[in-house]
Design an enzyme around this catalytic site. Structure first.
Site, PDB file in Angstrom:
ATOM      1  N   LYS A 182       0.875  -1.180   0.000  1.00  0.00           N
ATOM      2  CA  LYS A 182       0.000   0.000   0.000  1.00  0.00           C
ATOM      3  C   LYS A 182       0.913   1.231   0.000  1.00  0.00           C
ATOM      4  O   LYS A 182       1.442   1.630   1.022  1.00  0.00           O
ATOM      5  CB  LYS A 182      -0.878  -0.008   1.261  1.00  0.00           C
ATOM      6  CG  LYS A 182      -2.226   0.671   1.130  1.00  0.00           C
ATOM      7  CD  LYS A 182      -2.180   2.148   0.795  1.00  0.00           C
ATOM      8  CE  LYS A 182      -1.800   2.995   2.005  1.00  0.00           C
ATOM      9  NZ  LYS A 182      -1.655   4.439   1.646  1.00  0.00           N
ATOM     10  N   GLU A 259      10.260   1.961  10.116  1.00  0.00           N
ATOM     11  CA  GLU A 259      11.299   2.945   9.765  1.00  0.00           C
ATOM     12  C   GLU A 259      10.627   4.307   9.857  1.00  0.00           C
ATOM     13  O   GLU A 259       9.770   4.622   9.039  1.00  0.00           O
ATOM     14  CB  GLU A 259      11.767   2.745   8.314  1.00  0.00           C
ATOM     15  CG  GLU A 259      12.517   1.479   8.060  1.00  0.00           C
ATOM     16  CD  GLU A 259      13.934   1.528   8.580  1.00  0.00           C
ATOM     17  OE1 GLU A 259      14.323   2.534   9.214  1.00  0.00           O
ATOM     18  OE2 GLU A 259      14.651   0.554   8.369  1.00  0.00           O
ATOM     19  N   CYS A 292      14.518  10.848   5.480  1.00  0.00           N
ATOM     20  CA  CYS A 292      14.447  10.681   6.930  1.00  0.00           C
ATOM     21  C   CYS A 292      15.824  10.726   7.577  1.00  0.00           C
ATOM     22  O   CYS A 292      15.960  11.101   8.728  1.00  0.00           O
ATOM     23  CB  CYS A 292      13.759   9.366   7.233  1.00  0.00           C
ATOM     24  SG  CYS A 292      14.426   8.040   6.241  1.00  0.00           S
ATOM     25  N   GLU A 391      10.773  16.842  13.124  1.00  0.00           N
ATOM     26  CA  GLU A 391      11.199  16.600  11.752  1.00  0.00           C
ATOM     27  C   GLU A 391      10.438  17.535  10.819  1.00  0.00           C
ATOM     28  O   GLU A 391       9.216  17.540  10.801  1.00  0.00           O
ATOM     29  CB  GLU A 391      10.908  15.148  11.396  1.00  0.00           C
ATOM     30  CG  GLU A 391      11.375  14.789  10.022  1.00  0.00           C
ATOM     31  CD  GLU A 391      11.213  13.318   9.736  1.00  0.00           C
ATOM     32  OE1 GLU A 391      10.090  12.809   9.892  1.00  0.00           O
ATOM     33  OE2 GLU A 391      12.206  12.682   9.354  1.00  0.00           O
TER      34      GLU A 391
HETATM   35  P1  NAP Z   1       2.970   9.061   6.728  1.00  0.00           P
HETATM   36  O1  NAP Z   1       1.954  10.116   6.734  1.00  0.00           O
HETATM   37  O2  NAP Z   1       3.351   8.427   7.997  1.00  0.00           O
HETATM   38  O3  NAP Z   1       2.468   7.968   5.690  1.00  0.00           O
HETATM   39  C1  NAP Z   1       3.232   6.853   5.326  1.00  0.00           C
HETATM   40  C2  NAP Z   1       2.315   5.791   4.773  1.00  0.00           C
HETATM   41  O4  NAP Z   1       1.433   5.345   5.794  1.00  0.00           O
HETATM   42  C3  NAP Z   1       1.445   6.251   3.632  1.00  0.00           C
HETATM   43  O5  NAP Z   1       1.338   5.196   2.698  1.00  0.00           O
HETATM   44  C4  NAP Z   1       0.135   6.516   4.323  1.00  0.00           C
HETATM   45  O6  NAP Z   1      -0.906   6.430   3.425  1.00  0.00           O
HETATM   46  C5  NAP Z   1       0.096   5.394   5.337  1.00  0.00           C
HETATM   47  N1  NAP Z   1      -0.773   5.574   6.501  1.00  0.00           N
HETATM   48  C6  NAP Z   1      -1.071   6.724   7.148  1.00  0.00           C
HETATM   49  N2  NAP Z   1      -1.878   6.473   8.193  1.00  0.00           N
HETATM   50  C7  NAP Z   1      -2.094   5.143   8.217  1.00  0.00           C
HETATM   51  C8  NAP Z   1      -2.830   4.272   9.071  1.00  0.00           C
HETATM   52  N3  NAP Z   1      -3.530   4.731  10.107  1.00  0.00           N
HETATM   53  N4  NAP Z   1      -2.805   2.956   8.817  1.00  0.00           N
HETATM   54  C9  NAP Z   1      -2.103   2.485   7.782  1.00  0.00           C
HETATM   55  N5  NAP Z   1      -1.410   3.251   6.925  1.00  0.00           N
HETATM   56  C10 NAP Z   1      -1.391   4.570   7.146  1.00  0.00           C
HETATM   57  O7  NAP Z   1       4.356   9.549   6.125  1.00  0.00           O
HETATM   58  P2  NAP Z   1       4.603  10.355   4.808  1.00  0.00           P
HETATM   59  O8  NAP Z   1       4.118  11.740   5.056  1.00  0.00           O
HETATM   60  O9  NAP Z   1       4.131   9.620   3.622  1.00  0.00           O
HETATM   61  O10 NAP Z   1       6.204  10.314   4.769  1.00  0.00           O
HETATM   62  C11 NAP Z   1       7.026  11.197   5.474  1.00  0.00           C
HETATM   63  C12 NAP Z   1       7.534  10.575   6.754  1.00  0.00           C
HETATM   64  O11 NAP Z   1       8.145   9.318   6.493  1.00  0.00           O
HETATM   65  C13 NAP Z   1       8.597  11.394   7.433  1.00  0.00           C
HETATM   66  O12 NAP Z   1       8.296  11.531   8.789  1.00  0.00           O
HETATM   67  C14 NAP Z   1       9.861  10.587   7.254  1.00  0.00           C
HETATM   68  O13 NAP Z   1      10.820  10.748   8.231  1.00  0.00           O
HETATM   69  C15 NAP Z   1       9.370   9.213   7.205  1.00  0.00           C
HETATM   70  N6  NAP Z   1      10.315   8.390   6.465  1.00  0.00           N
HETATM   71  C16 NAP Z   1      11.082   7.515   7.160  1.00  0.00           C
HETATM   72  C17 NAP Z   1      11.991   6.735   6.508  1.00  0.00           C
HETATM   73  C18 NAP Z   1      12.864   5.763   7.255  1.00  0.00           C
HETATM   74  O14 NAP Z   1      13.396   4.859   6.633  1.00  0.00           O
HETATM   75  N7  NAP Z   1      13.041   5.879   8.531  1.00  0.00           N
HETATM   76  C19 NAP Z   1      12.097   6.819   5.126  1.00  0.00           C
HETATM   77  C20 NAP Z   1      11.299   7.723   4.442  1.00  0.00           C
HETATM   78  C21 NAP Z   1      10.389   8.486   5.133  1.00  0.00           C
HETATM   79  P3  NAP Z   1      -2.185   7.395   3.526  1.00  0.00           P
HETATM   80  O15 NAP Z   1      -1.691   8.777   3.311  1.00  0.00           O
HETATM   81  O16 NAP Z   1      -3.090   6.861   2.491  1.00  0.00           O
HETATM   82  O17 NAP Z   1      -2.747   7.225   4.874  1.00  0.00           O
END
Ligand code: NAP
Ligand code: MG
Length: 487
Positions: A182, A259, A292, A391
């Site tokens: 997903k 992650e 990240c 962040e």
């Molecule tokens: P996000 O809002 O946490 O969303 C990530 C994924 O989770 C999306 O596919 C989102 O899809 C889904 N999601 C959200 N709520 C959910 C729920 N309740 N249940 C299941 N899935 C859910 O993050 P983002 O804004 O896409 O990405 C930015 C963040 O990712 C930053 O904080 C960054 O640090 C982190 N990141 C971490 C790494 C690492 O390796 N540590 C790498 C890259 C990014 P929907 O929007 O459809 O809900």
């Protein structure tokens, strides 16, 4: 470009039920590039059921040799479509070709990383004999076996979408798991392309791999991570969502692999050659800060502040951006308008809390289109300010002065996060001893780069649980079974 717009469920490329679609936007031009399937809960239900059935009723989990062949087919299929995939990912992530090209993490490099798994798989020890034991007069011969975890939900973000999709799905499939992927709504093509390649280029059986794209935040994602038929959630994204997923997964005691975010410190020790080491501060502009592990806190000796300020003013003029077709630019747009507003709000907060804006701070006047934010540098930041704690996920650097080495280590570790860090010193042994004291999953010493297929990556503290890539990243997808045979 010839992007795939359909879901991939139970071996079929298919429209979303009710024919729902949503637009895929290019963040650098703000143009709609095409439509993509917008899954409903019924679609997700079919995907989960297919993955469960494939795991329970086919020999996918146990046929190691077949899986190896399928992974080779998958890699060959990805390489066949490389040029088109590169263009799609550049367009939907808003990153210039400097990041999507051959050296960058968006496309070619993560595909080449598959060689690590393909190379390790034939040698993996699935079973080990730990010999006999004796207890209360009973003798046993014991075997320890590794098996696939089961059905894995891979939930991924938009910043380096193909890299993260592959870093999860490849080891999960190699381990014998079945997968429902997903992706984030903003970058559907980096996932749908995998559905098409699996369908057209591999013998991966129906149900083993499924891709479900959806526009609606939460709905189908929540459904996936809470379903009792799913054995494991492999998630990359924000810490807030990671916590929520961990709590949800607890209801059926799923394995979780997380992650999450970072607020990594880059420490210039007092003997560092700043003219060289401060170039690393430009890393905050890489992909507009949407990484990240990017080092967003720059820790400098208090006595050398003036020197740092002058060098940063010079070095940040090197950053050019705004041309997606450029293969020398490393900074692109933010992924969407909401994300840009979020970054700009952090910049306002930095000013309000007393940090001094040295460079940037707004939308670039010279660019009419695209969700860009200027490279931004704050001086006089203290580690308790919001811009040092949270962040931002934008091209914003917080420069923090420290008193001595102990103070630098204390500030670096004074964070909820622990994903990455940097240390610079003229004395490598000194830098290494500081690196060992940092509570962080990766550390770059004197410009070293941890990013590679064989190097585990992940976070301490609230940056996550578990490791991606390397042998550790494969073993996340395995269960361990001990078999004792009475003799
Ligand atoms: P996000 O809002 O946490 O969303 C990530 C994924 O989770 C999306 O596919 C989102 O899809 C889904 N999601 C959200 N709520 C959910 C729920 N309740 N249940 C299941 N899935 C859910 O993050 P983002 O804004 O896409 O990405 C930015 C963040 O990712 C930053 O904080 C960054 O640090 C982190 N990141 C971490 C790494 C690492 O390796 N540590 C790498 C890259 C990014 P929907 O929007 O459809 O809900
Ligand atoms: Mg998009």
């Amino acid at each position: 470009m010839n992007p795939e717009s359909r879901l991939f469920i139970d071996g079929e490329l298919c429209e979303a039920s009710a024919g729902r679609v949503y637009p895929n936007l290019n963040p650098a031009t703000e143009e709609v590039m095409g439509q993509v399937a917008d899954a409903t809960p019924e679609d997700m239900e079919r995907a989960i059921a297919a993955a469960r059935r494939a795991f329970d009723t086919t020999d996918w989990p146990t046929n190691h040799a077949f899986r190896l062949e399928c992974l080779k087919q998958l890699k060959a299929g990805l390489l066949d479509g490389l040029e088109d995939f590169k263009a799609q990912i550049a367009a939907e992530t808003g990153s210039p070709l400097g990041i999507c090209g051959s050296g960058g993490p968006q496309c070619e490099v993560p595909i080449s990383f598959m060689d690590f798994t393909i190379g390790e798989l034939p040698n993996f020890q699935w079973s080990r004999d730990i010999g006999e034991s004796e207890m209360m007069g009973m003798k046993s011969r014991r075997l320890v076996e590794k098996e696939a975890v089961g059905v894995v939900a891979c939930v991924t973000p938009w910043n380096v979408p193909l890299q993260i999709n592959l870093a999860k799905c490849v080891p999960a499939l190699a381990a014998g798991c079945t997968v429902v992927l997903k992706p984030a709504p903003d970058t559907p093509w980096a996932a749908t392309l995998l559905g098409r390649v699996v369908k057209e280029c591999t013998d991966i059986p129906p149900g083993v791999f499924n891709v479900v794209t959806a526009s609606d935040p939460r709905e189908v994602g929540e459904q996936l991570v809470s379903d009792p038929r799913v054995d494991m959630v492999s998630f990359t994204g924000s810490t807030a969502v990671g916590k929520h997923i961990m709590a949800t997964a607890a209801q059926t005691v799923k394995k979780v692999f997380l992650e999450l975010g970072g607020k990594s410190a880059n420490i210039m020790l007092d003997d560092a050659d700043l003219s060289q080491s401060l170039l690393s501060a430009l890393g905050v502009c890489f992909h507009a800060g949407q990484g990240c592990a990017i080092q967003t806190r720059l820790l400098i000796p208090r006595s050398r502040q003036a020197e740092v300020e002058e060098l940063l003013k010079t070095y940040f003029t090197f950053i050019e951006y705004g041309d997606p077709s450029s293969d020398s630019q490393i900074m692109g747009a933010l992924v969407n308008a909401k994300q840009r507003e979020r970054v700009l709000a952090y910049i306002e907060k930095g000013k309000a809390e007393g940090a001094r804006l040295l460079l940037g701070g707004g939308k670039p006047a010279q660019l009419e289109k695209g969700f860009y934010v200027e490279p931004t540098v704050f001086m006089d930041v203290t580690n308790d300010m919001t811009i040092a704690r949270e962040e931002i996920f934008g091209p914003v650097l917080a420069v923090i002065a420290y008193d001595d080495e102990e103070d630098a280590i204390r500030i670096a570790n004074d964070s909820d996060y622990g994903l990455s860090a940097g240390v610079w010193s003229a004395d490598e042994a000194r830098a290494l001893s500081v690196a060992r004291r940092l509570r962080s999953g990766t550390v770059c010493v004197n410009g070293g780069n941890f990013y590679a297929a064989d190097a585990p990556f992940g976070g301490y503290k609230q940056s996550g649980v578990g490791r991606e890539m390397g042998p550790e990243g494969f073993e996340e997808y395995l269960e361990t079974k001990t078999i004792a045979v009475g003799v």
